[in-house]
Design an enzyme around this catalytic site. Structure first.
Site: not given
Ligand SMILES: Cc1ncc(COP(=O)(O)O)c(C=O)c1O
Length: 390
Positions: A181, A201, A203, A327
Protein backbone atom coordinates in the site's frame (compact mmCIF):
# COMPACT_ATOMS: atom_id res chain seq x y z
CA UNK A 1 -29.58 4.57 -10.59
CA UNK A 2 -26.58 4.10 -12.84
CA UNK A 3 -24.12 6.26 -10.99
CA UNK A 4 -21.13 4.26 -9.74
CA UNK A 5 -18.50 5.71 -7.45
CA UNK A 6 -15.59 3.48 -6.57
CA UNK A 7 -14.01 4.29 -3.22
CA UNK A 8 -12.29 0.97 -2.65
CA UNK A 9 -8.89 1.57 -4.23
CA UNK A 10 -7.08 -0.07 -1.31
CA UNK A 11 -8.84 -3.32 -2.30
CA UNK A 12 -7.91 -3.02 -5.93
CA UNK A 13 -7.62 -0.46 -8.75
CA UNK A 14 -8.51 -0.37 -12.44
CA UNK A 15 -5.73 -1.17 -14.89
CA UNK A 16 -4.55 2.06 -16.50
CA UNK A 17 -4.49 2.36 -20.29
CA UNK A 18 -0.68 2.79 -20.30
CA UNK A 19 -0.34 -0.46 -18.37
CA UNK A 20 -2.82 -2.25 -20.59
CA UNK A 21 -0.95 -1.09 -23.72
CA UNK A 22 2.23 -2.53 -22.28
CA UNK A 23 0.57 -5.87 -21.61
CA UNK A 24 -1.49 -6.42 -24.76
CA UNK A 25 1.27 -7.54 -27.17
CA UNK A 26 2.38 -10.18 -24.63
CA UNK A 27 -0.92 -12.03 -25.01
CA UNK A 28 -0.57 -12.66 -28.75
CA UNK A 29 2.29 -11.29 -30.89
CA UNK A 30 4.87 -11.82 -28.14
CA UNK A 31 3.56 -14.98 -26.53
CA UNK A 32 6.87 -16.80 -26.08
CA UNK A 33 7.95 -18.67 -22.98
CA UNK A 34 10.77 -16.63 -21.46
CA UNK A 35 12.63 -19.89 -20.82
CA UNK A 36 12.82 -20.83 -24.53
CA UNK A 37 16.10 -20.31 -26.32
CA UNK A 38 14.62 -19.23 -29.67
CA UNK A 39 13.64 -15.73 -30.72
CA UNK A 40 10.13 -15.91 -29.19
CA UNK A 41 11.66 -16.86 -25.85
CA UNK A 42 14.31 -14.17 -26.06
CA UNK A 43 11.67 -11.51 -26.81
CA UNK A 44 9.67 -12.61 -23.77
CA UNK A 45 12.81 -12.50 -21.61
CA UNK A 46 13.59 -9.01 -22.92
CA UNK A 47 10.14 -7.86 -21.75
CA UNK A 48 10.80 -9.31 -18.30
CA UNK A 49 14.24 -7.69 -18.16
CA UNK A 50 12.72 -4.31 -19.01
CA UNK A 51 10.12 -4.68 -16.24
CA UNK A 52 12.85 -5.71 -13.79
CA UNK A 53 14.84 -2.60 -14.70
CA UNK A 54 11.78 -0.44 -14.20
CA UNK A 55 11.10 -1.82 -10.73
CA UNK A 56 14.78 -1.49 -9.84
CA UNK A 57 14.80 2.18 -10.89
CA UNK A 58 11.49 2.95 -9.16
CA UNK A 59 12.63 1.77 -5.72
CA UNK A 60 16.30 2.66 -6.22
CA UNK A 61 17.60 -0.89 -5.87
CA UNK A 62 21.26 -1.36 -6.63
CA UNK A 63 20.84 -4.08 -9.25
CA UNK A 64 17.98 -5.45 -11.36
CA UNK A 65 18.81 -8.96 -10.15
CA UNK A 66 17.59 -7.90 -6.71
CA UNK A 67 14.01 -8.00 -8.08
CA UNK A 68 12.06 -11.30 -8.15
CA UNK A 69 8.63 -11.48 -9.79
CA UNK A 70 5.85 -13.25 -7.89
CA UNK A 71 2.13 -13.95 -8.18
CA UNK A 72 1.32 -10.91 -6.02
CA UNK A 73 1.85 -9.25 -2.67
CA UNK A 74 0.87 -12.38 -0.75
CA UNK A 75 3.50 -14.54 -2.39
CA UNK A 76 6.13 -11.81 -2.02
CA UNK A 77 5.38 -11.60 1.74
CA UNK A 78 5.42 -15.41 2.08
CA UNK A 79 8.68 -15.68 0.17
CA UNK A 80 10.33 -13.02 2.29
CA UNK A 81 9.25 -14.33 5.67
CA UNK A 82 9.47 -18.08 5.16
CA UNK A 83 12.50 -17.72 2.90
CA UNK A 84 14.61 -15.65 5.30
CA UNK A 85 13.44 -17.54 8.41
CA UNK A 86 14.46 -20.86 6.84
CA UNK A 87 17.75 -19.62 5.39
CA UNK A 88 18.92 -18.21 8.74
CA UNK A 89 17.40 -20.83 11.05
CA UNK A 90 20.80 -22.00 12.20
CA UNK A 91 21.44 -18.45 13.50
CA UNK A 92 18.13 -18.18 15.35
CA UNK A 93 14.43 -18.91 15.23
CA UNK A 94 12.85 -15.68 16.45
CA UNK A 95 10.94 -13.25 14.21
CA UNK A 96 9.42 -9.87 15.07
CA UNK A 97 6.39 -8.44 13.31
CA UNK A 98 3.38 -6.33 14.32
CA UNK A 99 -0.22 -7.13 15.20
CA UNK A 100 -1.54 -5.00 12.33
CA UNK A 101 0.21 -6.69 9.40
CA UNK A 102 -1.71 -8.05 6.43
CA UNK A 103 -2.63 -11.72 6.77
CA UNK A 104 -0.05 -12.54 4.11
CA UNK A 105 2.54 -11.72 6.78
CA UNK A 106 0.61 -12.83 9.88
CA UNK A 107 -0.30 -16.24 8.50
CA UNK A 108 3.22 -16.85 7.19
CA UNK A 109 4.39 -16.18 10.78
CA UNK A 110 1.76 -18.57 12.14
CA UNK A 111 3.11 -21.19 9.74
CA UNK A 112 6.61 -20.62 11.13
CA UNK A 113 5.27 -21.06 14.66
CA UNK A 114 3.99 -24.49 13.60
CA UNK A 115 7.55 -25.27 12.54
CA UNK A 116 8.97 -24.33 15.94
CA UNK A 117 9.88 -20.66 15.34
CA UNK A 118 8.90 -18.02 17.90
CA UNK A 119 7.21 -14.84 16.75
CA UNK A 120 6.71 -11.57 18.66
CA UNK A 121 3.67 -9.64 17.41
CA UNK A 122 4.33 -6.04 18.48
CA UNK A 123 1.35 -4.01 19.69
CA UNK A 124 0.58 -0.59 18.19
CA UNK A 125 -0.65 2.63 19.77
CA UNK A 126 -4.12 4.10 19.18
CA UNK A 127 -2.91 5.63 15.90
CA UNK A 128 -1.61 2.30 14.61
CA UNK A 129 2.09 3.06 15.13
CA UNK A 130 4.66 0.53 16.32
CA UNK A 131 6.71 1.92 19.21
CA UNK A 132 10.48 1.87 18.74
CA UNK A 133 11.15 1.18 22.46
CA UNK A 134 8.79 -1.82 22.19
CA UNK A 135 10.74 -3.01 19.18
CA UNK A 136 14.07 -2.63 20.97
CA UNK A 137 12.67 -4.50 23.95
CA UNK A 138 11.52 -7.41 21.74
CA UNK A 139 14.90 -7.97 20.08
CA UNK A 140 16.69 -11.14 21.20
CA UNK A 141 20.01 -12.80 20.37
CA UNK A 142 18.19 -15.30 18.16
CA UNK A 143 16.08 -12.71 16.24
CA UNK A 144 16.80 -13.06 12.52
CA UNK A 145 14.03 -11.03 10.88
CA UNK A 146 11.88 -7.96 11.57
CA UNK A 147 8.89 -7.50 9.24
CA UNK A 148 6.89 -4.29 9.62
CA UNK A 149 4.58 -2.94 6.92
CA UNK A 150 5.19 0.52 5.44
CA UNK A 151 1.54 1.63 5.10
CA UNK A 152 -1.39 -0.13 6.74
CA UNK A 153 -4.10 -1.22 4.33
CA UNK A 154 -7.03 -0.61 6.70
CA UNK A 155 -6.23 2.69 8.38
CA UNK A 156 -3.41 4.10 6.22
CA UNK A 157 -0.94 4.73 9.07
CA UNK A 158 2.65 5.08 7.83
CA UNK A 159 5.27 3.38 10.01
CA UNK A 160 8.70 4.83 10.78
CA UNK A 161 10.30 2.38 8.37
CA UNK A 162 13.72 3.99 8.19
CA UNK A 163 14.13 4.10 11.98
CA UNK A 164 12.91 0.50 12.29
CA UNK A 165 15.36 -0.65 9.61
CA UNK A 166 18.17 1.18 11.40
CA UNK A 167 17.38 -0.55 14.68
CA UNK A 168 17.26 -3.93 12.89
CA UNK A 169 20.70 -3.35 11.40
CA UNK A 170 22.20 -2.13 14.67
CA UNK A 171 21.45 -5.65 15.92
CA UNK A 172 22.44 -7.43 12.70
CA UNK A 173 18.82 -8.38 11.95
CA UNK A 174 17.29 -8.51 8.46
CA UNK A 175 14.45 -6.06 7.76
CA UNK A 176 11.47 -6.76 5.49
CA UNK A 177 8.64 -4.35 4.74
CA UNK A 178 5.31 -5.01 3.04
CA UNK A 179 5.08 -1.96 0.77
CA UNK A 180 1.97 -3.10 -1.09
CA UNK A 181 0.00 0.00 0.00
CA UNK A 182 3.05 2.26 0.05
CA UNK A 183 4.19 2.26 -3.58
CA UNK A 184 2.84 5.42 -5.17
CA UNK A 185 1.79 6.81 -1.78
CA UNK A 186 5.14 7.49 -0.14
CA UNK A 187 8.64 7.78 -1.55
CA UNK A 188 10.39 4.43 -1.45
CA UNK A 189 14.16 4.31 -1.73
CA UNK A 190 15.37 0.93 -0.52
CA UNK A 191 18.98 2.08 -0.19
CA UNK A 192 18.23 5.28 1.70
CA UNK A 193 15.65 3.53 3.90
CA UNK A 194 17.99 0.57 4.48
CA UNK A 195 15.32 -1.95 3.46
CA UNK A 196 16.56 -5.52 2.91
CA UNK A 197 13.39 -7.03 1.47
CA UNK A 198 10.28 -5.27 0.15
CA UNK A 199 6.98 -6.61 -1.19
CA UNK A 200 5.02 -5.06 -4.06
CA UNK A 201 1.66 -5.92 -5.64
CA UNK A 202 0.47 -4.91 -9.11
CA UNK A 203 -3.25 -4.49 -8.64
CA UNK A 204 -3.09 -1.78 -5.96
CA UNK A 205 -1.31 0.62 -8.31
CA UNK A 206 -3.32 0.38 -11.55
CA UNK A 207 -1.50 -2.77 -12.61
CA UNK A 208 -2.88 -6.27 -13.15
CA UNK A 209 -3.98 -8.72 -10.46
CA UNK A 210 -1.97 -11.85 -9.74
CA UNK A 211 1.48 -10.33 -10.13
CA UNK A 212 3.89 -8.76 -7.68
CA UNK A 213 7.55 -8.45 -6.88
CA UNK A 214 9.93 -9.02 -4.03
CA UNK A 215 13.07 -6.92 -3.70
CA UNK A 216 15.90 -8.73 -1.92
CA UNK A 217 19.11 -6.83 -1.31
CA UNK A 218 22.04 -8.75 -2.74
CA UNK A 219 23.85 -10.72 -0.09
CA UNK A 220 20.64 -11.55 1.82
CA UNK A 221 19.93 -15.28 1.63
CA UNK A 222 16.42 -16.72 1.30
CA UNK A 223 15.22 -20.24 0.60
CA UNK A 224 12.65 -20.71 -2.16
CA UNK A 225 9.10 -21.74 -1.29
CA UNK A 226 8.23 -23.05 -4.78
CA UNK A 227 10.10 -25.81 -6.58
CA UNK A 228 10.20 -26.59 -10.27
CA UNK A 229 11.95 -25.17 -13.30
CA UNK A 230 14.20 -22.77 -11.35
CA UNK A 231 12.92 -19.58 -12.94
CA UNK A 232 13.80 -16.27 -11.25
CA UNK A 233 17.33 -17.48 -10.53
CA UNK A 234 16.03 -20.55 -8.75
CA UNK A 235 14.04 -18.52 -6.22
CA UNK A 236 10.58 -18.64 -7.76
CA UNK A 237 9.86 -21.57 -10.04
CA UNK A 238 7.01 -21.43 -12.54
CA UNK A 239 6.70 -20.11 -16.10
CA UNK A 240 6.85 -16.35 -15.89
CA UNK A 241 3.61 -14.38 -16.25
CA UNK A 242 4.99 -12.20 -19.03
CA UNK A 243 1.92 -9.97 -19.60
CA UNK A 244 1.52 -9.50 -15.85
CA UNK A 245 5.19 -8.73 -15.33
CA UNK A 246 5.17 -6.23 -18.22
CA UNK A 247 2.12 -4.56 -16.66
CA UNK A 248 3.61 -4.56 -13.18
CA UNK A 249 6.83 -2.95 -14.41
CA UNK A 250 4.90 -0.14 -16.09
CA UNK A 251 2.54 0.30 -13.14
CA UNK A 252 5.41 0.60 -10.64
CA UNK A 253 7.21 3.05 -12.91
CA UNK A 254 4.12 5.27 -13.28
CA UNK A 255 3.10 5.08 -9.62
CA UNK A 256 6.50 6.17 -8.37
CA UNK A 257 7.08 8.77 -11.08
CA UNK A 258 3.72 10.42 -10.41
CA UNK A 259 3.52 10.00 -6.67
CA UNK A 260 3.81 13.69 -5.78
CA UNK A 261 1.07 14.77 -8.20
CA UNK A 262 -1.10 11.80 -7.23
CA UNK A 263 -0.69 12.59 -3.57
CA UNK A 264 -1.59 16.23 -4.01
CA UNK A 265 -4.79 15.26 -5.83
CA UNK A 266 -5.65 12.60 -3.26
CA UNK A 267 -5.05 14.97 -0.37
CA UNK A 268 -7.29 17.63 -1.93
CA UNK A 269 -10.12 15.20 -2.47
CA UNK A 270 -9.67 13.54 0.94
CA UNK A 271 -9.70 16.93 2.72
CA UNK A 272 -12.77 18.01 0.75
CA UNK A 273 -14.45 14.75 1.80
CA UNK A 274 -13.60 15.40 5.47
CA UNK A 275 -14.92 18.98 5.34
CA UNK A 276 -18.19 17.87 3.77
CA UNK A 277 -18.50 15.01 6.21
CA UNK A 278 -18.08 17.36 9.17
CA UNK A 279 -20.81 19.61 7.77
CA UNK A 280 -23.30 16.82 7.16
CA UNK A 281 -22.78 13.91 9.55
CA UNK A 282 -22.52 13.74 13.35
CA UNK A 283 -20.95 11.26 15.74
CA UNK A 284 -18.05 9.55 14.07
CA UNK A 285 -14.33 9.13 14.58
CA UNK A 286 -11.43 8.80 12.19
CA UNK A 287 -9.25 5.77 12.86
CA UNK A 288 -5.54 5.87 12.12
CA UNK A 289 -2.87 8.52 12.44
CA UNK A 290 -4.10 12.03 11.59
CA UNK A 291 -0.91 13.14 9.80
CA UNK A 292 1.44 10.22 9.34
CA UNK A 293 -0.95 8.47 7.00
CA UNK A 294 -1.62 7.67 3.36
CA UNK A 295 -3.77 10.27 1.59
CA UNK A 296 -5.63 7.46 -0.14
CA UNK A 297 -7.18 5.78 2.91
CA UNK A 298 -9.79 7.05 5.37
CA UNK A 299 -11.12 4.69 7.99
CA UNK A 300 -14.15 6.13 9.79
CA UNK A 301 -16.32 4.64 12.56
CA UNK A 302 -19.91 5.85 12.57
CA UNK A 303 -21.23 5.48 16.09
CA UNK A 304 -24.29 3.37 16.77
CA UNK A 305 -24.43 1.53 13.44
CA UNK A 306 -23.10 -1.61 11.77
CA UNK A 307 -20.50 -1.08 9.05
CA UNK A 308 -21.94 -3.91 6.94
CA UNK A 309 -25.42 -2.33 6.88
CA UNK A 310 -23.94 1.02 5.90
CA UNK A 311 -21.86 -0.63 3.17
CA UNK A 312 -24.99 -2.23 1.74
CA UNK A 313 -27.02 0.98 1.72
CA UNK A 314 -24.12 2.79 0.02
CA UNK A 315 -23.83 -0.03 -2.48
CA UNK A 316 -27.51 0.41 -3.36
CA UNK A 317 -26.66 4.03 -4.15
CA UNK A 318 -23.78 2.89 -6.40
CA UNK A 319 -21.03 3.75 -3.90
CA UNK A 320 -18.39 1.06 -3.34
CA UNK A 321 -16.51 1.01 -0.03
CA UNK A 322 -15.15 -1.61 2.39
CA UNK A 323 -16.04 -2.24 5.98
CA UNK A 324 -13.21 -1.49 8.32
CA UNK A 325 -14.55 -4.06 10.73
CA UNK A 326 -13.79 -7.12 8.62
CA UNK A 327 -10.32 -8.29 7.77
CA UNK A 328 -11.46 -9.64 4.46
CA UNK A 329 -14.79 -8.13 3.51
CA UNK A 330 -16.48 -11.53 3.77
CA UNK A 331 -15.25 -12.27 7.31
CA UNK A 332 -17.43 -10.83 9.98
CA UNK A 333 -14.94 -10.87 12.85
CA UNK A 334 -13.82 -7.44 14.05
CA UNK A 335 -10.72 -6.17 12.29
CA UNK A 336 -7.47 -7.28 13.89
CA UNK A 337 -6.06 -3.83 13.06
CA UNK A 338 -8.76 -1.84 14.88
CA UNK A 339 -8.57 -4.31 17.75
CA UNK A 340 -4.80 -3.83 18.05
CA UNK A 341 -5.41 -0.05 18.08
CA UNK A 342 -7.61 -0.61 21.13
CA UNK A 343 -10.77 0.61 19.43
CA UNK A 344 -13.76 -0.78 21.34
CA UNK A 345 -15.60 -3.52 19.45
CA UNK A 346 -18.88 -1.59 19.09
CA UNK A 347 -17.01 1.34 17.52
CA UNK A 348 -14.92 -0.96 15.31
CA UNK A 349 -18.16 -2.57 14.06
CA UNK A 350 -19.32 0.77 12.68
CA UNK A 351 -16.23 1.39 10.63
CA UNK A 352 -15.97 1.94 6.89
CA UNK A 353 -12.85 2.30 4.76
CA UNK A 354 -13.06 4.89 2.00
CA UNK A 355 -10.05 4.58 -0.30
CA UNK A 356 -9.66 7.22 -2.94
CA UNK A 357 -8.42 7.29 -6.50
CA UNK A 358 -7.45 10.35 -8.52
CA UNK A 359 -10.50 9.88 -10.75
CA UNK A 360 -12.88 11.04 -7.99
CA UNK A 361 -14.29 14.56 -8.45
CA UNK A 362 -15.69 16.98 -5.89
CA UNK A 363 -19.14 16.36 -7.41
CA UNK A 364 -18.65 12.65 -6.70
CA UNK A 365 -17.78 13.49 -3.08
CA UNK A 366 -20.88 15.69 -2.78
CA UNK A 367 -23.01 12.77 -3.92
CA UNK A 368 -21.25 10.32 -1.59
CA UNK A 369 -21.73 12.59 1.43
CA UNK A 370 -25.39 13.16 0.58
CA UNK A 371 -26.02 9.40 0.37
CA UNK A 372 -23.85 8.73 3.42
CA UNK A 373 -25.79 11.23 5.53
CA UNK A 374 -29.07 9.64 4.42
CA UNK A 375 -27.85 6.10 5.09
CA UNK A 376 -26.38 6.96 8.49
CA UNK A 377 -29.64 8.73 9.45
CA UNK A 378 -31.72 5.73 8.36
CA UNK A 379 -29.61 3.22 10.26
CA UNK A 380 -29.47 5.33 13.40
CA UNK A 381 -33.25 5.69 13.36
CA UNK A 382 -33.56 1.90 13.75
CA UNK A 383 -30.50 1.40 15.97
CA UNK A 384 -31.04 0.59 19.66
CA UNK A 385 -27.79 2.43 20.47
CA UNK A 386 -27.86 6.22 20.65
CA UNK A 387 -24.85 7.45 18.70
CA UNK A 388 -24.51 10.63 20.74
CA UNK A 389 -24.03 8.64 23.94
CA UNK A 390 -20.96 6.70 22.76
C1 LIG B 1 -0.69 -4.48 2.85
C2 LIG B 1 -1.01 -5.62 1.93
N1 LIG B 1 -0.15 -6.65 1.83
C3 LIG B 1 -0.38 -7.67 1.01
C4 LIG B 1 -1.50 -7.75 0.24
C5 LIG B 1 -1.71 -8.92 -0.66
O1 LIG B 1 -1.45 -8.58 -2.01
P1 LIG B 1 -2.06 -9.45 -3.19
O2 LIG B 1 -3.51 -9.17 -3.25
O3 LIG B 1 -1.32 -8.99 -4.41
O4 LIG B 1 -1.75 -10.88 -2.88
C6 LIG B 1 -2.45 -6.71 0.32
C7 LIG B 1 -3.71 -6.77 -0.44
O5 LIG B 1 -4.77 -6.58 0.10
C8 LIG B 1 -2.18 -5.61 1.18
O6 LIG B 1 -3.03 -4.59 1.28
Amino acid sequence: MDRKIYLDNAATTYVSSEVLNEMMPCFNALYGNAGSLHSFGRSAMAIIDKARDRVKEAINANKSTEIYFTSGGTEADNMAILGVAHAYSNKGKHIITSQIEHHAVLNACRELEQEGFEVTYLPVDKHGLVSLPDLLHAIRKDTTLISIMAVNNEVGTIQNVKSIAKIAHDYDIIFHTDAVQAIGQIKIDVQDMEIDLLSISGHKIHGPKGVGALYVKSGIRFDPITFGGNQERGKRSGTENVPGIAGLGKAVELATKNYLITNKKLKNIRDYFLDKLAENVEYYQINGHMHQKSNAILNISFYGIEGESLLMLLDLAGICVSTGSACTSKALEPSHVLKAMNIPEDIAQGSIRFSFGTNISKADVDYVIEELAKAVGKLRAISPIQAGRI
